[in-house]
Design a protein around this motif. Structure first.
Motif, PDB file in Angstrom:
ATOM      1  N   ALA A 149       0.828  -1.206   0.000  1.00  0.00           N
ATOM      2  CA  ALA A 149       0.000   0.000   0.000  1.00  0.00           C
ATOM      3  C   ALA A 149       0.864   1.258   0.000  1.00  0.00           C
ATOM      4  CB  ALA A 149      -0.924  -0.008   1.219  1.00  0.00           C
ATOM      5  N   LEU A 150       1.925   1.267   0.790  1.00  0.00           N
ATOM      6  CA  LEU A 150       2.787   2.453   0.866  1.00  0.00           C
ATOM      7  C   LEU A 150       3.643   2.617  -0.384  1.00  0.00           C
ATOM      8  CD1 LEU A 150       3.967   2.281   4.590  1.00  0.00           C
ATOM      9  CD2 LEU A 150       2.258   3.797   3.592  1.00  0.00           C
ATOM     10  N   ASP A 151       3.885   1.525  -1.104  1.00  0.00           N
ATOM     11  CA  ASP A 151       4.722   1.598  -2.309  1.00  0.00           C
ATOM     12  C   ASP A 151       3.984   2.169  -3.501  1.00  0.00           C
ATOM     13  OD1 ASP A 151       7.314   1.017  -3.495  1.00  0.00           O
ATOM     14  OD2 ASP A 151       6.265  -0.517  -4.677  1.00  0.00           O
ATOM     15  N   THR A 152       2.688   2.397  -3.344  1.00  0.00           N
ATOM     16  CA  THR A 152       1.916   2.947  -4.467  1.00  0.00           C
ATOM     17  C   THR A 152       2.108   4.456  -4.610  1.00  0.00           C
ATOM     18  OG1 THR A 152      -0.008   3.213  -3.014  1.00  0.00           O
ATOM     19  CG2 THR A 152       0.171   1.148  -4.256  1.00  0.00           C
ATOM     20  N   GLY A 153       2.812   5.068  -3.656  1.00  0.00           N
ATOM     21  CA  GLY A 153       3.051   6.514  -3.726  1.00  0.00           C
ATOM     22  C   GLY A 153       1.877   7.332  -3.241  1.00  0.00           C
ATOM     23  N   ILE A 154       1.075   6.777  -2.339  1.00  0.00           N
ATOM     24  CA  ILE A 154      -0.085   7.510  -1.823  1.00  0.00           C
ATOM     25  C   ILE A 154       0.358   8.725  -1.019  1.00  0.00           C
ATOM     26  CG2 ILE A 154      -1.569   5.480  -1.770  1.00  0.00           C
ATOM     27  CD1 ILE A 154      -0.970   5.192   1.177  1.00  0.00           C
ATOM     28  N   HIS A 155      -0.548   9.686  -0.866  1.00  0.00           N
ATOM     29  CA  HIS A 155      -0.242  10.921  -0.161  1.00  0.00           C
ATOM     30  C   HIS A 155      -0.031  10.627   1.337  1.00  0.00           C
ATOM     31  CE1 HIS A 155      -0.176  15.210   0.603  1.00  0.00           C
ATOM     32  NE2 HIS A 155      -1.103  15.063   1.536  1.00  0.00           N
ATOM     33  N   GLY A 156       0.987  11.253   1.916  1.00  0.00           N
ATOM     34  CA  GLY A 156       1.282  11.061   3.343  1.00  0.00           C
ATOM     35  C   GLY A 156       2.000   9.760   3.641  1.00  0.00           C
ATOM     36  N   GLN A 157       2.735   9.269   2.659  1.00  0.00           N
ATOM     37  CA  GLN A 157       3.412   7.984   2.813  1.00  0.00           C
ATOM     38  C   GLN A 157       4.400   7.989   3.980  1.00  0.00           C
ATOM     39  OE1 GLN A 157       5.559   6.795  -0.686  1.00  0.00           O
ATOM     40  NE2 GLN A 157       6.696   5.191   0.363  1.00  0.00           N
ATOM     41  N   LYS A 158       5.177   9.049   4.116  1.00  0.00           N
ATOM     42  CA  LYS A 158       6.193   9.108   5.175  1.00  0.00           C
ATOM     43  C   LYS A 158       5.559   9.141   6.569  1.00  0.00           C
ATOM     44  CE  LYS A 158       9.777  11.320   2.360  1.00  0.00           C
ATOM     45  NZ  LYS A 158      10.675  12.510   2.219  1.00  0.00           N
ATOM     46  N   VAL A 159       4.463   9.900   6.684  1.00  0.00           N
ATOM     47  CA  VAL A 159       3.776   9.981   7.980  1.00  0.00           C
ATOM     48  C   VAL A 159       3.202   8.626   8.367  1.00  0.00           C
ATOM     49  CG1 VAL A 159       1.865  11.034   9.234  1.00  0.00           C
ATOM     50  CG2 VAL A 159       3.246  12.416   7.663  1.00  0.00           C
ATOM     51  N   MET A 160       2.547   7.951   7.409  1.00  0.00           N
ATOM     52  CA  MET A 160       1.957   6.643   7.693  1.00  0.00           C
ATOM     53  C   MET A 160       3.033   5.602   8.004  1.00  0.00           C
ATOM     54  SD  MET A 160      -1.368   6.228   5.216  1.00  0.00           S
ATOM     55  CE  MET A 160      -0.568   6.777   3.709  1.00  0.00           C
ATOM     56  N   ARG A 161       4.163   5.706   7.316  1.00  0.00           N
ATOM     57  CA  ARG A 161       5.263   4.779   7.601  1.00  0.00           C
ATOM     58  C   ARG A 161       5.733   4.928   9.046  1.00  0.00           C
ATOM     59  NH1 ARG A 161      10.531   5.520   4.050  1.00  0.00           N
ATOM     60  NH2 ARG A 161       8.906   5.559   2.451  1.00  0.00           N
ATOM     61  N   SER A 162       5.819   6.169   9.495  1.00  0.00           N
ATOM     62  CA  SER A 162       6.236   6.428  10.888  1.00  0.00           C
ATOM     63  C   SER A 162       5.200   5.921  11.881  1.00  0.00           C
ATOM     64  CB  SER A 162       6.461   7.929  11.101  1.00  0.00           C
ATOM     65  OG  SER A 162       7.459   8.419  10.233  1.00  0.00           O
ATOM     66  N   ILE A 163       3.921   6.109  11.562  1.00  0.00           N
ATOM     67  CA  ILE A 163       2.849   5.659  12.450  1.00  0.00           C
ATOM     68  C   ILE A 163       2.859   4.136  12.576  1.00  0.00           C
ATOM     69  CG2 ILE A 163       0.342   5.491  12.734  1.00  0.00           C
ATOM     70  CD1 ILE A 163       0.155   8.271  11.445  1.00  0.00           C
ATOM     71  N   PHE A 164       2.996   3.441  11.449  1.00  0.00           N
ATOM     72  CA  PHE A 164       2.996   1.979  11.467  1.00  0.00           C
ATOM     73  C   PHE A 164       4.231   1.424  12.182  1.00  0.00           C
ATOM     74  CE2 PHE A 164       0.416   2.287   7.337  1.00  0.00           C
ATOM     75  CZ  PHE A 164      -0.775   2.246   8.044  1.00  0.00           C
ATOM     76  N   PHE A 165       5.345   2.151  12.102  1.00  0.00           N
ATOM     77  CA  PHE A 165       6.578   1.673  12.724  1.00  0.00           C
ATOM     78  C   PHE A 165       6.635   1.993  14.220  1.00  0.00           C
ATOM     79  CE2 PHE A 165      11.139   1.998  13.766  1.00  0.00           C
ATOM     80  CZ  PHE A 165      11.561   0.741  13.355  1.00  0.00           C
ATOM     81  N   LEU A 166       5.829   2.953  14.666  1.00  0.00           N
ATOM     82  CA  LEU A 166       5.892   3.427  16.056  1.00  0.00           C
ATOM     83  C   LEU A 166       5.756   2.321  17.105  1.00  0.00           C
ATOM     84  CD1 LEU A 166       6.100   5.829  17.973  1.00  0.00           C
ATOM     85  CD2 LEU A 166       3.618   6.112  17.785  1.00  0.00           C
ATOM     86  N   PRO A 167       4.823   1.358  16.966  1.00  0.00           N
ATOM     87  CA  PRO A 167       4.721   0.316  18.011  1.00  0.00           C
ATOM     88  C   PRO A 167       6.005  -0.463  18.224  1.00  0.00           C
ATOM     89  CG  PRO A 167       2.784   0.280  16.610  1.00  0.00           C
ATOM     90  CD  PRO A 167       3.758   1.227  15.966  1.00  0.00           C
ATOM     91  N   ASN A 168       6.827  -0.582  17.166  1.00  0.00           N
ATOM     92  CA  ASN A 168       8.074  -1.323  17.297  1.00  0.00           C
ATOM     93  C   ASN A 168       9.096  -0.576  18.132  1.00  0.00           C
ATOM     94  OD1 ASN A 168      10.918  -2.319  15.892  1.00  0.00           O
ATOM     95  ND2 ASN A 168       9.358  -3.917  16.007  1.00  0.00           N
ATOM     96  N   VAL A 169       8.932   0.730  18.246  1.00  0.00           N
ATOM     97  CA  VAL A 169       9.867   1.545  19.035  1.00  0.00           C
ATOM     98  C   VAL A 169       9.554   1.409  20.522  1.00  0.00           C
ATOM     99  CG1 VAL A 169      10.707   3.892  19.433  1.00  0.00           C
ATOM    100  CG2 VAL A 169      10.112   3.155  17.113  1.00  0.00           C
ATOM    101  N   LEU A 170       8.293   1.151  20.851  1.00  0.00           N
ATOM    102  CA  LEU A 170       7.878   1.069  22.248  1.00  0.00           C
ATOM    103  C   LEU A 170       8.448  -0.180  22.913  1.00  0.00           C
ATOM    104  CD1 LEU A 170       4.097   2.003  21.892  1.00  0.00           C
ATOM    105  CD2 LEU A 170       5.980   3.508  22.560  1.00  0.00           C
ATOM    106  N   SER A 171       8.717  -0.058  24.203  1.00  0.00           N
ATOM    107  CA  SER A 171       9.134  -1.217  24.996  1.00  0.00           C
ATOM    108  C   SER A 171       8.011  -2.244  25.040  1.00  0.00           C
ATOM    109  CB  SER A 171       9.497  -0.768  26.411  1.00  0.00           C
ATOM    110  OG  SER A 171       9.548  -1.868  27.291  1.00  0.00           O
ATOM    111  N   MET A 172       8.394  -3.532  25.060  1.00  0.00           N
ATOM    112  CA  MET A 172       7.391  -4.595  25.137  1.00  0.00           C
ATOM    113  C   MET A 172       6.540  -4.460  26.396  1.00  0.00           C
ATOM    114  SD  MET A 172       7.036  -6.859  22.736  1.00  0.00           S
ATOM    115  CE  MET A 172       7.830  -7.716  21.380  1.00  0.00           C
TER     116      MET A 172
END
Length: 341
Positions: A149-172
């Motif tokens: 979905a993100l590889d299609t070049g949709i608007h706000g790709q960088k913001v959504m990438r950061s949002i989806f990656f955020l849970p991985n940054v949090l401590s378990m």
């Protein structure tokens, strides 16, 4: 529930009017029962013993109590008293503790019979396999879908990438606390269903859900990097030749993203089989009641709760060999497919 079972439970609990709850009587509390054993003198006639011997005595008496074997309990008491040359006061302390542990064992057996619903339990190995299969499949499918979905070049790709990656940054532990709050307080209030994380039917799936939510962001980045490394010239040429989107995905995207699939499967399989912190923070020792104890957590309890270091080490070696073999087969198979592609 029999009259004897009612009597055992009634004797063990007293109503605390201040808190408005029933509380366990101290004489049925294992800690209160065994404390005098550690406080007593080695022997009032000059004998001495090490505290590790007390640990063995308590373990033997506890096993005999749960088995309802009074003869084994008496034998453990007598052997300990005679081998350590205990005096009359210390010997009486040991016997009182044995009697109290037997009563506590009867209570535990009664509670397990009348309060626990008998149902299918996957066991440690079964739950580990269940969690590994569904978390690996869920994480990789969701991560791959998000990457596409993100590889299609949709608007706000960088913001959504950061949002989806955020849970991985949090401590378990933080992730576990957030989801525990949802399962214990928010969802029961919204849905009216009281039991979520404490329901043995729901708990395994909820743990998989949390693991997928927490882990898919990382693998999304791996898949996205693989997708962006596909030469645009090949895709454009396929479009000119009239290849449909499905044909481009099957004959171009999938073969060329196999290296990303290989590394993602390798990491997710290894992480799922040695999962500990998330499940321990959400479930803890109650996982044995809900059938949600993974292999690593069982090793932890063997080593630190049961003091069985040898057993824990043996299980750790078995887990290491299992992970080594599974990931080795996966890497060998995927690398061959990469070469063929």
């Amino acid at each position: 529930r029999t009259e004897k079972e009612r009597s055992i439970i009634k004797d063990a609990y007293a109503f605390d009017s201040g808190k408005g709850l029933y509380a366990l009587n101290p004489e049925y509390d294992s800690f209160e029962i065994t404390t005098p054993l550690y406080d007593m003198a080695g022997a009032d006639d000059g004998g001495t013993f090490d505290e590790s011997l007390l640990d063995g005595l308590i373990s033997s008496m506890d096993e005999a109590s749960l088995a309802g074997d009074m003869n084994a309990l008496t034998s453990a008491e007598t052997s300990f008293i005679s081998e350590n040359k205990l005096g009359s006061d210390s010997a009486e302390t040991v016997k009182r503790a044995g009697t109290a542990l037997y009563a506590a064992g009867s209570l535990r057996n009664t509670l397990s019979k009348v309060w626990v619903v008998k149902q299918f339990n996957m066991g440690v190995t079964g739950f580990t396999i269940f969690f590994a299969i569904f978390s690996v499949v869920g994480i990789n499918l969701l991560a791959f879908g998000l990457a596409l979905a993100l590889d299609t070049g949709i608007h706000g790709q960088k913001v959504m990438r950061s949002i989806f990656f955020l849970p991985n940054v949090l401590s378990m532990v933080i992730v576990a606390l957030i989801w525990s709050l949802l399962f214990v307080q928010l969802l029961p209030a919204v849905t009216g269903v009281k039991e979520w994380i404490s329901d043995p039917h729901k708990t395994p799936w909820l743990l998989v859900l949390v693991a997928v939510w927490q882990g898919c962001g990382y693998y999304m980045i791996v898949y996205l990097a693989g997708l962006q490394n596909i030469p645009t010239e090949i895709v454009e040429a396929a479009k000119i030749d009239g290849a449909s989107a499905l044909q481009r995905f099957r004959y171009i995207t999938m073969p060329m993203i196999l290296p990303a699939v290989t590394i993602s499967l390798f990491l997710s399989i290894a992480n799922a089989l040695k999962s500990f912190d998330l499940i321990y923070a959400m479930i803890g020792p109650t996982g044995y009641a809900t059938g949600t104890v993974p292999f690593v957590m069982d090793i932890y309890f063997d080593a630190f709760a049961q003091k069985q270091a040898g057993m824990a080490t043996a299980k750790a070696m078995v887990l290491f060999v299992a992970i080594f073999i599974l990931t080795g087969i996966q890497l060998f198979t995927m690398k061959r497919r990469e070469i063929e592609a």
